[in-house]
Design an enzyme around this catalytic site. Structure first.
Site, mmCIF file in Angstrom:
data_model
loop_
_atom_site.group_PDB
_atom_site.id
_atom_site.type_symbol
_atom_site.label_atom_id
_atom_site.label_comp_id
_atom_site.label_asym_id
_atom_site.label_seq_id
_atom_site.Cartn_x
_atom_site.Cartn_y
_atom_site.Cartn_z
ATOM 1 N N THR A 17 -3.929 12.066 -7.506
ATOM 2 C CA THR A 17 -4.178 12.708 -6.659
ATOM 3 C C THR A 17 -3.240 13.730 -6.424
ATOM 4 O O THR A 17 -3.170 15.190 -5.891
ATOM 5 C CB THR A 17 -3.627 11.962 -5.220
ATOM 6 N N ASP A 61 -8.691 11.088 -12.810
ATOM 7 C CA ASP A 61 -8.275 10.122 -11.771
ATOM 8 C C ASP A 61 -7.806 8.867 -12.519
ATOM 9 O O ASP A 61 -8.462 8.298 -13.272
ATOM 10 C CB ASP A 61 -9.583 9.920 -10.948
ATOM 11 N N SER A 63 -8.030 5.918 -11.853
ATOM 12 C CA SER A 63 -9.044 4.751 -12.256
ATOM 13 C C SER A 63 -10.168 4.776 -12.992
ATOM 14 O O SER A 63 -10.796 4.021 -13.700
ATOM 15 C CB SER A 63 -10.207 4.752 -10.821
ATOM 16 N N THR A 281 -0.282 -16.643 -9.928
ATOM 17 C CA THR A 281 -0.305 -16.947 -8.355
ATOM 18 C C THR A 281 -1.047 -15.479 -7.615
ATOM 19 O O THR A 281 -0.957 -14.631 -8.019
ATOM 20 C CB THR A 281 0.734 -17.299 -7.556
ATOM 21 N N GLN A 282 -1.940 -15.876 -6.618
ATOM 22 C CA GLN A 282 -2.501 -15.127 -5.872
ATOM 23 C C GLN A 282 -1.640 -14.647 -4.940
ATOM 24 O O GLN A 282 -1.765 -13.454 -4.218
ATOM 25 C CB GLN A 282 -3.775 -15.684 -5.114
ATOM 26 N N CYS A 283 -0.577 -15.298 -4.484
ATOM 27 C CA CYS A 283 0.244 -14.861 -3.632
ATOM 28 C C CYS A 283 0.999 -13.578 -3.902
ATOM 29 O O CYS A 283 1.541 -13.493 -5.155
ATOM 30 C CB CYS A 283 1.460 -16.163 -3.348
HETATM 31 N N1 ASP Z 1 -7.848 7.606 -7.325
HETATM 32 C C1 ASP Z 1 -6.427 8.467 -7.266
HETATM 33 C C2 ASP Z 1 -5.837 8.162 -8.655
HETATM 34 O O1 ASP Z 1 -5.327 7.090 -8.968
HETATM 35 C C3 ASP Z 1 -5.490 7.898 -6.257
HETATM 36 C C4 ASP Z 1 -3.989 8.651 -6.326
HETATM 37 O O2 ASP Z 1 -3.561 9.396 -7.248
HETATM 38 O O3 ASP Z 1 -3.270 8.304 -5.175
HETATM 39 O O4 ASP Z 1 -6.016 9.057 -9.432
#
Ligand code: ASP
Length: 347
Positions: A17, A61, A63, A281-283
């Site tokens: 971002t 990005d 992701s 753990t999920q915690c």
């Molecule tokens: N989707 C973006 C990424 O991880 C979110 C970010 O940068 O805040 O590249």
């Protein structure tokens, strides 16, 4: 490069971002180039640092990142390690904790700062958090201890008010400017009017060896997030994933799972085939104690390894790293129970 006493920092722009702009047709944010980013932070020139930059040919990005992107970042650090005092990696927030964890295992014997930062709002927006994050990350990367050595000698995430150990961090908010947190480890520094380092929390390497980059990562890992009533067919299907080497089993509370006999039997069959199963753990806070309840004790009895207080990001990437290094299941289990670079506290 000319000889200078000014801090020398290399910025590595991978996307995220922080450097994105809005596509006029779709209104969606898309990665943009580094010059756009720098043009929006004229204050950088006020720092008395020598700053160079490397940009990914195709900023992404986060992701969309995979192990090859981690390798690219590690390679830039290795190639430039002796030329710079520190490194600032500009990165998307979504998978930042995975990259930080992966790099902590890949950059063996690190004794310089690799500070990863990004932002929640693009740098071109009026209320952006990107400008402050970038400038503070550069200052942290340049900070020296009283002995003249780098203050930070590890991979860390700088975001808003805190500096966190990279392999202890999690993205905990998609809206808040303080987007990252270490639930089981104190901040390495608090960012307020000044930067206050917490020396007792900072990593100091154990050996005197030189940087040793371990590039190989094996992605044959699955993460199983348990829920009450999870079907046997789902568990068996995941455990029979072709080529599977490691499992991060996200359990309830102190490391507990279903008590159905089929559940333990399915896990045991996988362990007998050489799959390493790590109990995380999920915690969001606290540690796995497999011996506390019968439902966790059963997991320990069949050979499930305790992940103690490790994050799932650090557990997934640690398994990738250890299998990538070619260790067999017994050695991987042993190392999963040990802290390699401050990623967990054995509790
Ligand atoms: N989707 C973006 C990424 O991880 C979110 C970010 O940068 O805040 O590249």
């Amino acid at each position: 490069m000319e000889t200078t006493s000014r801090p020398r920092i290399l910025m590595i722009y991978t996307g995220g971002t922080i450097g994105m702009i809005e596509n006029p047709d779709t209104r969606a944010l898309e990665p943009f180039d580094f010059d756009h980013l720098i043009d929006n932070v004229p204050k950088i020139r006020m720092l008395d640092f020598e700053i160079d930059n490397v940009q990914f040919s195709n900023p992404v990005d986060s992701s969309a990142m995979n192990t090859s992107h981690w390798i690219d970042i590690a390679k830039v650090v290795e190639d430039n390690y002796d030329l710079y005092d520190g490194f600032v990696v500009l990165h998307g927030t979504d998978t930042m904790a995975y990259t930080a964890s992966a790099l902590s295992y890949m950059l063996g014997n690190i004794d310089k700062p690799v500070i990863i930062t990004g932002s929640q709002l693009p740098i071109g927006e009026v209320r952006t958090d990107g400008e402050e994050n970038l400038i503070t990350a550069l200052q942290v990367a340049a900070a020296k201890d009283s002995d003249g050595c780098q203050m930070v000698r590890e991979v860390a995430i700088l975001f808003e008010n805190y500096l966190w150990r990279g392999n202890r961090s999690t993205k905990h908010s998609s809206d808040n400017f303080n987007a990252f947190k270490s639930n089981n480890y104190p901040p390495l520094a608090r960012i307020g009017l000044g930067i206050t380092f917490h020396r007792e929390a900072l990593w100091r390497k154990k050996s005197t060896g030189k940087l040793e980059v371990r590039y190989r990562m094996d992605p044959n890992i699955v993460c199983i997030d348990l829920f009450p009533g999870i079907p046997e067919s789902t568990i068996r299907h995941l455990l029979n994933t072709p080529g599977l080497k490691g499992v991060v089993l996200k359990t309830f509370g102190a490391g507990n799972g279903p008590s159905d006999p089929w559940f333990l039997a399915a896990l045991k069959e996988a362990i007998d085939r050489g799959v390493v199963i790590v109990n995380v753990t999920q915690c969001s806070n606290g540690c796995v104690h497999q011996q506390r309840y019968l439902t966790g004790w059963g997991l320990a009895q069949i050979g499930v390894v305790s992940g103690h207080d490790i994050t799932s990001e650090a557990a997934v990437t640690k398994l990738m790293h250890l299998f990538g290094e070619g260790y067999g299941p017994e050695e991987v289990k042993r190392k999963m129970e040990t802290s390699l670079c401050g990623e967990m506290t054995v509790c």
